[in-house]
Design an enzyme around this catalytic site. Sequence first.
Site, mmCIF file in Angstrom:
data_model
loop_
_atom_site.group_PDB
_atom_site.id
_atom_site.type_symbol
_atom_site.label_atom_id
_atom_site.label_comp_id
_atom_site.label_asym_id
_atom_site.label_seq_id
_atom_site.Cartn_x
_atom_site.Cartn_y
_atom_site.Cartn_z
ATOM 1 N N ASN A 1 0.811 -1.208 0.023
ATOM 2 C CA ASN A 1 0.152 -0.398 0.346
ATOM 3 C C ASN A 1 1.159 1.708 0.154
ATOM 4 O O ASN A 1 1.111 1.800 1.244
ATOM 5 C CB ASN A 1 -1.077 -0.147 1.115
ATOM 6 N N ASN B 1 -5.550 6.594 -1.327
ATOM 7 C CA ASN B 1 -6.566 5.539 -2.049
ATOM 8 C C ASN B 1 -7.450 4.636 -1.993
ATOM 9 O O ASN B 1 -7.358 3.878 -3.096
ATOM 10 C CB ASN B 1 -5.848 5.603 -3.752
ATOM 11 N N ASP B 2 -7.105 4.102 -0.468
ATOM 12 C CA ASP B 2 -8.030 2.487 -0.541
ATOM 13 C C ASP B 2 -9.288 2.711 -1.017
ATOM 14 O O ASP B 2 -9.629 1.052 -1.168
ATOM 15 C CB ASP B 2 -7.724 2.749 1.113
ATOM 16 N N GLY C 1 -5.831 -2.282 -0.134
ATOM 17 C CA GLY C 1 -5.551 -1.408 -0.317
ATOM 18 C C GLY C 1 -3.574 -0.659 -0.823
ATOM 19 O O GLY C 1 -3.899 -0.369 -0.885
ATOM 20 N N ASP D 1 -1.313 -1.116 -4.203
ATOM 21 C CA ASP D 1 -1.869 -0.259 -5.378
ATOM 22 C C ASP D 1 -0.088 0.088 -6.180
ATOM 23 O O ASP D 1 0.536 -0.734 -6.226
ATOM 24 C CB ASP D 1 -2.263 1.389 -5.174
ATOM 25 N N ASP E 1 -6.185 -13.360 -19.407
ATOM 26 C CA ASP E 1 -7.039 -14.407 -19.272
ATOM 27 C C ASP E 1 -8.210 -14.805 -20.178
ATOM 28 O O ASP E 1 -8.350 -14.968 -20.869
ATOM 29 C CB ASP E 1 -8.032 -13.443 -18.338
ATOM 30 N N GLU F 1 -3.919 -18.018 -20.802
ATOM 31 C CA GLU F 1 -4.358 -18.554 -19.681
ATOM 32 C C GLU F 1 -5.327 -20.108 -20.859
ATOM 33 O O GLU F 1 -6.279 -19.399 -21.117
ATOM 34 C CB GLU F 1 -5.099 -18.153 -18.864
#
Length: 620
Positions: free
Chosen positions: A140, A145-146, A165, A167, A332, A361
């Site tokens: 974090n 910006n959490d 949190g 980032d 993905d 994937e």
Amino acid sequence: MSIKKINQSIHRITLLVLLFSASAKAQIQKVEPPFWYAGMKNPELQIMFYGKNIAQYEASVSNNVVIKNVEKTENPNYVFLTIDTQNLKASELFFSFKMKNKVAFTQKYSLKERRANSADRKSYDASDMIYLIMPDRFANGNPKNDSNASLTDKENRKDPSGRHGGDIEGIIKNLDYIAALGATTIWNTPLNEDNDKQHSYHTYAQSDVYKIDPRYGTNEDYVRLAAEMHKKNMKLVMDYVTNHWGITHWMMQDLPTKSWFNRIDNYAQTHHRREVITDIHASKTDKEICLDGWFVPSMPDLNLRNPLVAKYLTQNAIWWIEYANLDGFRVDTYNYSDPTAMANWAKSVTDEYPNFNIVGEIWMHNQAQLAYWQKDSKIGAIQNYNSNLPSVMDFTLQDQIGSAFNEDEATWDNGMIKFYNNFALDYLYPNPNNILVFAENHDTNRINDGYKYDVAKYKLVMTLLATVRGIPQLYYGSEIGMGGDKSKGDGGIRQDFPGGWIGDKNNAFTKEGRTELQAQYFDFTSKLFNWRKSNEAVHFGKMTHYIPENNIYVYFRYTATKTVMVVFNNNAKPQTIKTDRFKENIKNYKSGKDVITEKTFDLTSEITLEPKSAVVLELN
């Protein structure tokens, strides 16, 4: 008329003009891509304009630019304009929207200058080691910006499935740690906005694919991450999702067309049995549910057979490469989407960037099924199919890694023979050097948990990944002994990295902060992968391996000038191995130096290995 009345009239007219202007500007709510680049190989650019009843206007563009196509759907709030950017220089274009031959409003659009040699950018390959990070759980760097007022899911570090949190700033602040580990490349799980009410931290249900989630930072922060990494000769890989978006994506609130997503009116969830895609006996119904069914109810399935969707996703991918200066993609759920559409998507990206690597994937457990999806596969050619996908993930190897080092007593199909059998099928792959090898990721059980936090077995796993063919990938935290049991939920395998949050009692990002046990894991991993950086024999050299005997596996990686011998003792007791069996590769070399202990082994007769150990010998 008096001067006063004239002034009042002028004032009223000015107000009306201003009001009309404000209304006109509000007419366009979104433009995607938000800007583009001059000098792209494919000069056709499809721009989506979104605004109330925008389709009723007639569009034109400045600078003598040709509008090649105007596409409207059943939703009058969308119009898709295709322009020709051939020979256009970086400049500002102006789109005019008219009604009854009068301009109602205009929209500025930028064509930007590309970076030098952008098309020829070098991507990741077998000389790299990829470090996989789940950003919310790593560090974090900016607690401010959490949470974000515009997004539903708020920070709650006490909840294993909540946002914690981590980032982009946290990654930037710890780049030196990652580089010291021997990693050259970072793959972050997705960073685009995800406005799901719960579990949004994994960010695979994206609500805006042109925007970094504010809880991770800004678009500019992401660009800065790439720039800071490039200063350290590191590469940035984006986790890209072509199969689905999130149920809260802004388009779900006002569909461009019902055919933008699959099965909007007759929901079905995919059965995940992707064997049906290539199965010559599969029913049509099973194939449709596989490809068009939603991954989960919160992830609507994108319809890549719709040309508007296919173009949108292609341009979005290219936009991020140019804008953020990316070095590669991991995609993905790659084979959950229409195979032809995905082949076209991959070709469009690699046509623009010939050296750009994309790993898909393909979560399947059979080498033929995996190899089918790699570019130029002869297996795919049986069905006249070429995926154009440069790389796949070696899930069959990952299957074997999860158990083999727990099997002290070798049988016909247990123990080290599992690895031999895995690599014996490499002839199926068109390019085995360009497949991703890994022991775990954010969706699997943690190896340290599976091996009961046995450092010796962890070292065996890392030695294998560092010396076999392909591109090794390490999941964050394993290098300090982090574990986690997937049966207890995804939060168990996506725990916070110790030291990433203010107030953490243990800071494993620093040498001084690591416990003695964490240091054992880290120091071994760092020494191994830093050695690997400069050894071309394990990057692109040939491989010769020998049938395991007594749970001992020996293989060689070599070029014309360098040979590396790797020996695994998977027994619970010391073992002595006679070297005459390996003369084919030992040749005239007399000794080998272990890259970890720096101990020299005499190769003229026999070598002895400790229980559950491996040596990586540079022959001389």
